[in-house]
Scaffold this motif. Sequence first.
Motif, PDB file in Angstrom:
ATOM      1  N   MET A 291       0.855  -1.166   0.000  1.00  0.00           N
ATOM      2  CA  MET A 291       0.000   0.000   0.000  1.00  0.00           C
ATOM      3  C   MET A 291       0.903   1.232   0.000  1.00  0.00           C
ATOM      4  SD  MET A 291      -3.207   0.904   2.540  1.00  0.00           S
ATOM      5  CE  MET A 291      -3.519  -0.829   2.702  1.00  0.00           C
ATOM      6  N   TYR A 292       0.482   2.235  -0.741  1.00  0.00           N
ATOM      7  CA  TYR A 292       1.278   3.450  -0.884  1.00  0.00           C
ATOM      8  C   TYR A 292       0.408   4.677  -0.645  1.00  0.00           C
ATOM      9  CZ  TYR A 292       4.763   0.420  -2.925  1.00  0.00           C
ATOM     10  OH  TYR A 292       5.676  -0.580  -3.118  1.00  0.00           O
ATOM     11  N   VAL A 293       1.070   5.780  -0.342  1.00  0.00           N
ATOM     12  CA  VAL A 293       0.411   7.070  -0.149  1.00  0.00           C
ATOM     13  C   VAL A 293       1.179   8.099  -0.959  1.00  0.00           C
ATOM     14  CG1 VAL A 293      -0.207   8.859   1.529  1.00  0.00           C
ATOM     15  CG2 VAL A 293      -0.199   6.449   2.220  1.00  0.00           C
TER      16      VAL A 293
ATOM     17  N   LEU B 245      -7.621   2.216  -5.642  1.00  0.00           N
ATOM     18  CA  LEU B 245      -7.860   3.316  -4.713  1.00  0.00           C
ATOM     19  C   LEU B 245      -8.370   2.798  -3.381  1.00  0.00           C
ATOM     20  CD1 LEU B 245      -7.940   6.419  -4.339  1.00  0.00           C
ATOM     21  CD2 LEU B 245     -10.314   6.319  -5.088  1.00  0.00           C
ATOM     22  N   VAL B 246      -7.722   3.225  -2.300  1.00  0.00           N
ATOM     23  CA  VAL B 246      -8.139   2.844  -0.948  1.00  0.00           C
ATOM     24  C   VAL B 246      -8.871   4.009  -0.291  1.00  0.00           C
ATOM     25  CG1 VAL B 246      -7.341   2.128   1.347  1.00  0.00           C
ATOM     26  CG2 VAL B 246      -6.240   1.202  -0.719  1.00  0.00           C
ATOM     27  N   LEU B 247      -8.284   5.209  -0.342  1.00  0.00           N
ATOM     28  CA  LEU B 247      -8.815   6.383   0.341  1.00  0.00           C
ATOM     29  C   LEU B 247      -8.151   7.615  -0.246  1.00  0.00           C
ATOM     30  CD1 LEU B 247     -10.398   7.436   2.965  1.00  0.00           C
ATOM     31  CD2 LEU B 247      -8.181   7.287   4.090  1.00  0.00           C
TER      32      LEU B 247
ATOM     33  N   LEU C 221      -3.156   1.040  -3.879  1.00  0.00           N
ATOM     34  CA  LEU C 221      -2.410  -0.206  -3.984  1.00  0.00           C
ATOM     35  C   LEU C 221      -1.577  -0.198  -5.262  1.00  0.00           C
ATOM     36  CD1 LEU C 221      -5.345  -2.616  -3.082  1.00  0.00           C
ATOM     37  CD2 LEU C 221      -3.574  -1.733  -1.542  1.00  0.00           C
ATOM     38  N   ALA C 222      -0.360  -0.713  -5.154  1.00  0.00           N
ATOM     39  CA  ALA C 222       0.525  -0.863  -6.306  1.00  0.00           C
ATOM     40  C   ALA C 222       1.435  -2.046  -6.041  1.00  0.00           C
ATOM     41  CB  ALA C 222       1.342   0.412  -6.526  1.00  0.00           C
TER      42      ALA C 222
END
Length: 92
Positions: free
Chosen positions: A1-3, A33-35, A50-51
């Motif tokens: 998971m990335y931001v 897309l998570v948030l 997510l990537a």
Amino acid sequence: MYVYLMKNEKPLNEELIKRHVEYLKSLKSQGKLVLCGPFTDYPGGMVIFLAENLEEATDIAKADPFILSGCKTFEIRTLEHANEENKYLLEV
């Protein structure tokens, strides 16, 4: 998971905001897309997604119309989701 954390650099216009929203919708339809959302106490926003790896994550952030336009800059971070399985949420 990335931001990717975005910082405002230049004013936005309605057309650019629409393209950004469409980009986020495409990430959502791909299950990536998570948030996401703007900050209320800082000039910018964030996208949690997510990537497969950092390279893909960076490509996703760079393809955001806000970033492509130069209206926002970004920093990318790797996020590990806290849960019982990785013992981050166990009681101490």
